[in-house]
Design a protein around this motif. Structure first.
Motif, PDB file in Angstrom:
ATOM      1  N   VAL A 140       0.831  -1.202   0.000  1.00 21.91           N
ATOM      2  CA  VAL A 140       0.000   0.000   0.000  1.00 21.91           C
ATOM      3  C   VAL A 140       0.864   1.251   0.000  1.00 21.91           C
ATOM      4  O   VAL A 140       0.610   2.208  -0.729  1.00 21.91           O
ATOM      5  N   ARG A 141       1.895   1.251   0.831  1.00 22.84           N
ATOM      6  CA  ARG A 141       2.794   2.398   0.905  1.00 22.84           C
ATOM      7  C   ARG A 141       4.054   1.996   1.663  1.00 22.84           C
ATOM      8  O   ARG A 141       4.065   1.002   2.396  1.00 22.84           O
ATOM      9  N   THR A 142       5.093   2.775   1.467  1.00 26.00           N
ATOM     10  CA  THR A 142       6.301   2.653   2.279  1.00 26.00           C
ATOM     11  C   THR A 142       6.386   3.860   3.197  1.00 26.00           C
ATOM     12  O   THR A 142       5.725   4.884   2.978  1.00 26.00           O
ATOM     13  N   LEU A 143       7.194   3.744   4.225  1.00 27.95           N
ATOM     14  CA  LEU A 143       7.346   4.805   5.215  1.00 27.95           C
ATOM     15  C   LEU A 143       8.771   5.346   5.118  1.00 27.95           C
ATOM     16  O   LEU A 143       9.705   4.783   5.708  1.00 27.95           O
ATOM     17  N   PRO A 144       8.976   6.414   4.340  1.00 27.91           N
ATOM     18  CA  PRO A 144      10.332   6.915   4.091  1.00 27.91           C
ATOM     19  C   PRO A 144      11.066   7.276   5.376  1.00 27.91           C
ATOM     20  O   PRO A 144      10.479   7.776   6.345  1.00 27.91           O
ATOM     21  N   GLY A 145      12.358   6.966   5.385  1.00 26.61           N
ATOM     22  CA  GLY A 145      13.201   7.337   6.507  1.00 26.61           C
ATOM     23  C   GLY A 145      13.171   6.387   7.677  1.00 26.61           C
ATOM     24  O   GLY A 145      13.771   6.670   8.717  1.00 26.61           O
ATOM     25  N   THR A 146      12.508   5.246   7.529  1.00 22.42           N
ATOM     26  CA  THR A 146      12.421   4.283   8.635  1.00 22.42           C
ATOM     27  C   THR A 146      13.531   3.242   8.598  1.00 22.42           C
ATOM     28  O   THR A 146      13.638   2.428   9.516  1.00 22.42           O
ATOM     29  N   ALA A 147      14.335   3.233   7.546  1.00 27.38           N
ATOM     30  CA  ALA A 147      15.430   2.262   7.465  1.00 27.38           C
ATOM     31  C   ALA A 147      16.582   2.652   8.399  1.00 27.38           C
ATOM     32  O   ALA A 147      16.812   3.837   8.660  1.00 27.38           O
ATOM     33  N   ASP A 148      17.297   1.655   8.866  1.00 26.50           N
ATOM     34  CA  ASP A 148      18.516   1.888   9.631  1.00 26.50           C
ATOM     35  C   ASP A 148      19.545   2.546   8.710  1.00 26.50           C
ATOM     36  O   ASP A 148      19.884   1.984   7.654  1.00 26.50           O
ATOM     37  N   PRO A 149      20.068   3.740   9.063  1.00 25.33           N
ATOM     38  CA  PRO A 149      21.051   4.399   8.192  1.00 25.33           C
ATOM     39  C   PRO A 149      22.267   3.525   7.894  1.00 25.33           C
ATOM     40  O   PRO A 149      22.918   3.701   6.850  1.00 25.33           O
ATOM     41  N   ALA A 150      22.572   2.580   8.788  1.00 19.57           N
ATOM     42  CA  ALA A 150      23.742   1.719   8.582  1.00 19.57           C
ATOM     43  C   ALA A 150      23.599   0.840   7.357  1.00 19.57           C
ATOM     44  O   ALA A 150      24.601   0.329   6.827  1.00 19.57           O
ATOM     45  N   LEU A 151      22.363   0.632   6.869  1.00 15.30           N
ATOM     46  CA  LEU A 151      22.175  -0.163   5.658  1.00 15.30           C
ATOM     47  C   LEU A 151      22.648   0.570   4.409  1.00 15.30           C
ATOM     48  O   LEU A 151      22.915  -0.058   3.387  1.00 15.30           O
ATOM     49  N   GLY A 152      22.694   1.901   4.476  1.00 17.34           N
ATOM     50  CA  GLY A 152      23.074   2.672   3.298  1.00 17.34           C
ATOM     51  C   GLY A 152      22.091   2.537   2.165  1.00 17.34           C
ATOM     52  O   GLY A 152      22.469   2.567   0.992  1.00 17.34           O
ATOM     53  N   LEU A 153      20.817   2.392   2.505  1.00 11.54           N
ATOM     54  CA  LEU A 153      19.783   2.106   1.511  1.00 11.54           C
ATOM     55  C   LEU A 153      18.715   3.185   1.564  1.00 11.54           C
ATOM     56  O   LEU A 153      18.191   3.506   2.635  1.00 11.54           O
ATOM     57  N   VAL A 154      18.391   3.734   0.402  1.00  9.81           N
ATOM     58  CA  VAL A 154      17.279   4.663   0.284  1.00  9.81           C
ATOM     59  C   VAL A 154      16.079   3.892  -0.246  1.00  9.81           C
ATOM     60  O   VAL A 154      16.142   3.284  -1.313  1.00  9.81           O
ATOM     61  N   GLY A 155      14.977   3.898   0.500  1.00 11.52           N
ATOM     62  CA  GLY A 155      13.795   3.157   0.078  1.00 11.52           C
ATOM     63  C   GLY A 155      13.772   1.761   0.672  1.00 11.52           C
ATOM     64  O   GLY A 155      14.388   1.480   1.704  1.00 11.52           O
ATOM     65  N   ARG A 156      13.074   0.888  -0.023  1.00 15.12           N
ATOM     66  CA  ARG A 156      12.878  -0.480   0.458  1.00 15.12           C
ATOM     67  C   ARG A 156      13.284  -1.470  -0.623  1.00 15.12           C
ATOM     68  O   ARG A 156      13.015  -1.257  -1.815  1.00 15.12           O
ATOM     69  N   LEU A 157      13.918  -2.550  -0.213  1.00 14.58           N
ATOM     70  CA  LEU A 157      14.178  -3.694  -1.079  1.00 14.58           C
ATOM     71  C   LEU A 157      13.342  -4.869  -0.596  1.00 14.58           C
ATOM     72  O   LEU A 157      13.233  -5.114   0.611  1.00 14.58           O
ATOM     73  N   ASN A 158      12.763  -5.586  -1.541  1.00 15.59           N
ATOM     74  CA  ASN A 158      12.034  -6.808  -1.227  1.00 15.59           C
ATOM     75  C   ASN A 158      12.578  -7.915  -2.126  1.00 15.59           C
ATOM     76  O   ASN A 158      12.657  -7.755  -3.341  1.00 15.59           O
ATOM     77  N   ILE A 159      12.974  -9.012  -1.509  1.00 15.25           N
ATOM     78  CA  ILE A 159      13.452 -10.185  -2.246  1.00 15.25           C
ATOM     79  C   ILE A 159      12.416 -11.280  -2.086  1.00 15.25           C
ATOM     80  O   ILE A 159      12.138 -11.714  -0.969  1.00 15.25           O
ATOM     81  N   THR A 160      11.823 -11.716  -3.189  1.00 15.80           N
ATOM     82  CA  THR A 160      10.928 -12.866  -3.123  1.00 15.80           C
ATOM     83  C   THR A 160      11.581 -14.038  -3.839  1.00 15.80           C
ATOM     84  O   THR A 160      12.103 -13.891  -4.950  1.00 15.80           O
ATOM     85  N   VAL A 161      11.569 -15.169  -3.168  1.00 17.47           N
ATOM     86  CA  VAL A 161      12.164 -16.395  -3.700  1.00 17.47           C
ATOM     87  C   VAL A 161      11.035 -17.369  -4.005  1.00 17.47           C
ATOM     88  O   VAL A 161      10.136 -17.563  -3.176  1.00 17.47           O
ATOM     89  N   ARG A 162      11.089 -17.978  -5.190  1.00 14.76           N
ATOM     90  CA  ARG A 162       9.996 -18.819  -5.673  1.00 14.76           C
ATOM     91  C   ARG A 162      10.554 -20.071  -6.348  1.00 14.76           C
ATOM     92  O   ARG A 162      11.714 -20.099  -6.768  1.00 14.76           O
ATOM     93  N   GLN A 163       9.714 -21.051  -6.472  1.00 11.98           N
ATOM     94  CA  GLN A 163      10.015 -22.245  -7.283  1.00 11.98           C
ATOM     95  C   GLN A 163       9.128 -22.185  -8.513  1.00 11.98           C
ATOM     96  O   GLN A 163       7.901 -22.104  -8.415  1.00 11.98           O
ATOM     97  N   SER A 164       9.740 -22.234  -9.693  1.00  9.08           N
ATOM     98  CA  SER A 164       8.992 -22.007 -10.929  1.00  9.08           C
ATOM     99  C   SER A 164       8.186 -23.222 -11.392  1.00  9.08           C
ATOM    100  O   SER A 164       7.122 -23.062 -11.995  1.00  9.08           O
ATOM    101  N   GLY A 165       8.739 -24.411 -11.180  1.00  7.78           N
ATOM    102  CA  GLY A 165       8.145 -25.593 -11.797  1.00  7.78           C
ATOM    103  C   GLY A 165       8.432 -25.684 -13.277  1.00  7.78           C
ATOM    104  O   GLY A 165       7.925 -26.582 -13.959  1.00  7.78           O
ATOM    105  N   LEU A 166       9.270 -24.799 -13.810  1.00 15.71           N
ATOM    106  CA  LEU A 166       9.626 -24.794 -15.225  1.00 15.71           C
ATOM    107  C   LEU A 166      10.786 -25.776 -15.460  1.00 15.71           C
ATOM    108  O   LEU A 166      11.631 -25.979 -14.578  1.00 15.71           O
ATOM    109  N   PRO A 167      10.863 -26.362 -16.649  1.00 17.46           N
ATOM    110  CA  PRO A 167      11.960 -27.300 -16.912  1.00 17.46           C
ATOM    111  C   PRO A 167      13.291 -26.580 -16.993  1.00 17.46           C
ATOM    112  O   PRO A 167      13.362 -25.455 -17.503  1.00 17.46           O
ATOM    113  N   PRO A 168      14.369 -27.168 -16.482  1.00 20.29           N
ATOM    114  CA  PRO A 168      15.685 -26.559 -16.601  1.00 20.29           C
ATOM    115  C   PRO A 168      16.035 -26.380 -18.069  1.00 20.29           C
ATOM    116  O   PRO A 168      15.642 -27.160 -18.931  1.00 20.29           O
ATOM    117  N   SER A 169      16.777 -25.323 -18.335  1.00 17.43           N
ATOM    118  CA  SER A 169      17.179 -25.084 -19.732  1.00 17.43           C
ATOM    119  C   SER A 169      18.690 -24.946 -19.830  1.00 17.43           C
ATOM    120  O   SER A 169      19.373 -24.888 -18.825  1.00 17.43           O
TER     121      SER A 169
END
Length: 247
Positions: free
Chosen positions: A218-247
């Motif tokens: 819905v929204r992010t809350l700017p400035g809530t990250a720990d400054p030690a991360l050195g990150l502006v904004g938010r990162l999201n990593i989603t890990v999935r299993q595709s079920g697709l055949p290896p190529s």
């Protein structure tokens, strides 16, 4: 780049008087606060910087309607585009997609154990992975990571992750700014839904009955990250299993 074995109720961040507790907002959905410690978060942010570099780097995504997503995205293992997967960046520079890191696969498997595994004493509590997320979870073999960067003001509309050919759970890791994450139902973008606050280091897993639930930011809350991360904004990593055949 590793995931630690934190208590199931989550850890205590520097600004927290009491631990933030584990939440089960819907059947098959589990939120473990503070699952990644600060060192692990910093390591993942640095890895994301490497993955974001061209070729096959971070890009903006144009939808078939002509709209442009406010998040920027990079994919590993398989390249997601609206609405499918390819082995090259078909809607970008055309380069081969970067490989899926084995470390992320190990991290995601540990995440499933943390979310769905039996309680520490093996008795009360959660009934175990197979009972919550389906028998196939024990053969979980993720091969995709989608990394989204949310600059200030970015959001993600309600959608379902349904391009995969298997119903293995989705593992979601939050870094940087806090966001309001909306977990909906499997039938419609309208109510009922549950809004969750996801902070840096939080783990969210959704599988079983919630695997194909509508969800978004819905929204992010700017400035809530720990400054030690050195990150502006938010990162999201989603890990999935595709079920697709290896190529």
């Amino acid at each position: 780049m590793t995931g630690h074995s934190s208590p199931q109720s989550g850890g205590v961040s520097g600004s927290e008087l009491f631990p933030r507790e584990r939440a089960d907002p819907a059947p098959g959905a589990v939120l473990l606060p503070d699952w990644l410690d600060p060192d692990e978060q910093r390591a993942l942010v640095e890895a994301c910087r490497d993955w974001a570099r061209p070729p096959a780097g971070m890009r903006t995504v144009t939808l078939p309607t002509g709209g442009v997503m406010s998040v920027r995205m990079v994919c590993l293992g398989w390249h997601w585009y609206p609405y499918g997967y390819a082995k090259t960046v078909v809607d970008g520079d055309g380069a081969p997609v970067k490989p899926f890191p084995a470390e992320l696969g190990d991290l995601a498997r540990r995440a499933l154990d943390a979310a769905y595994g039996p309680s520490p004493d093996g008795t009360a509590g959660r009934p175990g992975k197979a009972a919550i997320a389906g028998a196939g979870v024990d053969a979980y073999d993720p091969d995709i990571a989608v990394v989204n960067h949310y600059p200030h003001g970015a959001r993600m509309g309600l959608h379902r992750d349904r391009e995969e050919r298997i119903d293995a759970p989705v593992v979601s890791l939050s870094l940087g700014d806090t966001c309001v994450f909306r977990l909906g139902n499997t039938e419609t973008r309208t109510r009922p839904w549950t809004d969750l606050e996801l902070r840096s280091g939080d783990l969210l897993v959704f599988g079983g009955p919630s695997r194909f639930a509508y969800h978004g930011v819905v929204r992010t809350l700017p400035g809530t990250a720990d400054p030690a991360l050195g990150l502006v904004g938010r990162l999201n990593i989603t890990v999935r299993q595709s079920g697709l055949p290896p190529s």
